[in-house]
Scaffold this active site. Structure first.
Site, PDB file in Angstrom:
ATOM      1  CB  THR A 111     127.108  89.466 111.266  1.00  0.00           C
ATOM      2  OG1 THR A 111     125.728  89.123 111.139  1.00  0.00           O
ATOM      3  CG2 THR A 111     127.680  89.647 109.864  1.00  0.00           C
ATOM      4  CG  PHE A 165     131.182  92.625 109.753  1.00  0.00           C
ATOM      5  CD1 PHE A 165     130.304  93.179 108.838  1.00  0.00           C
ATOM      6  CD2 PHE A 165     130.697  92.292 111.018  1.00  0.00           C
ATOM      7  CE1 PHE A 165     128.976  93.399 109.163  1.00  0.00           C
ATOM      8  CE2 PHE A 165     129.366  92.513 111.352  1.00  0.00           C
ATOM      9  CZ  PHE A 165     128.505  93.070 110.416  1.00  0.00           C
TER      10      PHE A 165
END
Ligand SMILES: C=C(O[C@@H]1C=C(C(=O)O)C=C[C@H]1O)C(=O)O
Length: 373
Positions: free
Chosen positions: A273, A275
């Protein structure tokens, strides 16, 4: 340091004596560094004055970490060494000014993990219940910076984050990537065979979809606001004997005292992921940067083509394109574009100027250092 040239002793007492002596030298040097950082704070205060002083400098920190990795000769690995310096800088910055960092909470989320990876451990944590609250907390000045998830390699974009940029004046000041491992967790007093409901964030449920279809086809999947919240709910349910499982990561597992029924259940082992760090500052070039734009395109044939053509002609490397419906007109679109370079670079500036002629709105969401760790 002169000691590194000396022959390494080969008995335990001598080795430990050497380590003690090196430690005391490292300690003196770290404190010398910290004193310099304190002095930097004084200079910043004198130069910039009052409320507007910018203590955290992402471009400088990225350069320090990149240099650490470049000059590293081992035996410690580059990343390991950079992590140590990451924490040294975090402590130095906290001496200048403690940073309050808002992130998508509760405690134990992957977003908190990302915040710690990016800023180091010497921050004040401010967990928020939703992505737009992270934005508001930074906008109001209650937090210095915010951390929000923006895209996952398995599941794609996080719409709430992209949509939050429409009405926000916050800038992207950095990015951080985190490998995401999910586990199926239950309260220790629960028999996993009794589990009827599995709680997690909708993204995490999606990242484990094939695994759940295969091993838990009859369990009901329930989306909640975060996987840490799912872990909290599973722990709470366990206390009243209800068999609820959660899908969450290591930090949430420890924080809520859960047991792992199955580990690393994500469908793709490279599940990562990305961010974003949001704040109130324009970050100067670090030498290796990325830029994110929000573009409202006119709703006419060839509109997207004309936007993309500008990148191609100026040789600017586009790394991402996302489309979201515009809320202003029924079939209008907003494009989110990431590209390599800083908005102050000549070629990037030329592209942005041309986009401004061709689109109804171009908002530079920020130029920021490419993730180092
Ligand atoms: C010391 C400074 O302030 C902060 C601390 C840094 C460090 O410890 O190296 C680097 C950048 C800033 O976030 C600086 O601006 O140089």
């Amino acid at each position: 340091m002169s000691n590194s040239k000396q022959a390494v002793p080969d008995t335990l007492p001598l080795l430990r004596e050497r380590i003690d002596s090196i430690d005391s030298q490292i300690q003196i040097l770290i404190n010398e560094r910290a004193s310099c950082a304190q002095k930097v704070a004084e200079v910043k205060l004198a130069e910039q004055g009052g409320e507007s002083v910018v203590f955290y400098r992402p471009e400088r920190e990225a350069q320090v970490l990149r240099r650490v990795m470049e000059r590293n000769e081992g035996p410690l690995g580059n990343e390991e060494m950079a992590k140590i310096f990451r924490q040294v800088m975090s402590s130095c910055l906290a001496l200048e000014k403690p940073m309050r960092i808002a992130f998508l909470g509760p405690e134990g989320t992957f977003t908190q993990q990302a915040a710690l990876k990016h800023f180091g451990k010497s921050i004040v944590s401010a967990p928020m219940a939703a992505i737009d609250e992270v934005f508001r907390e930074v906008e109001s000045g209650a937090a210095n910076y915010g951390v929000v998830p923006v895209e996952n390699s398995t599941e794609g974009v996080v719409n709430h984050t992209l949509d939050s940029f429409r009405d926000s004046r916050l800038k992207i000041c950095g990015e951080v990537e985190e490998r995401i491992h999910h586990h199926l967790l239950v309260s220790p007093n629960i028999n996993s065979e009794d589990v009827t409901h599995i709680y997690s964030h909708q993204q995490s449920l999606a990242q484990c979809r094939a695994w759940l279809d295969r091993y838990w086809p009859h369990a009901e999947r329930i989306a909640v606001s975060s996987n840490a919240e799912a872990a909290r709910l599973a722990a709470e349910a366990g206390r009243s004997g209800r068999a609820i499982a959660a899908i969450a990561g290591e930090v949430a597992c420890e924080l809520y005292g859960l047991l792992k029924v199955s580990s690393n259940i994500e469908d793709r082992p490279d599940n990562t992921t990305r961010f974003l760090i949001v704040g109130n500052q324009d970050v100067p070039p670090s030498g290796k940067d990325k830029t994110s734009l929000l573009i409202s395109a006119k709703n006419e044939p060839g509109a997207l083509y004309r936007l993309l053509e500008a990148f191609e002609r100026h040789g600017v490397d586009m790394t991402r394109l996302e489309t979201r419906p515009s809320l202003m007109s029924r079939w209008g679109y907003i494009f989110y574009i990431d590209f390599v370079g800083h908005y102050l670079d000549e070629d990037c500036r030329a592209v942005i100027d041309e986009l401004r002629e061709r689109a109804s709105e171009v908002k530079v969401l920020g130029s920021y250092p490419v993730a180092v760790l």
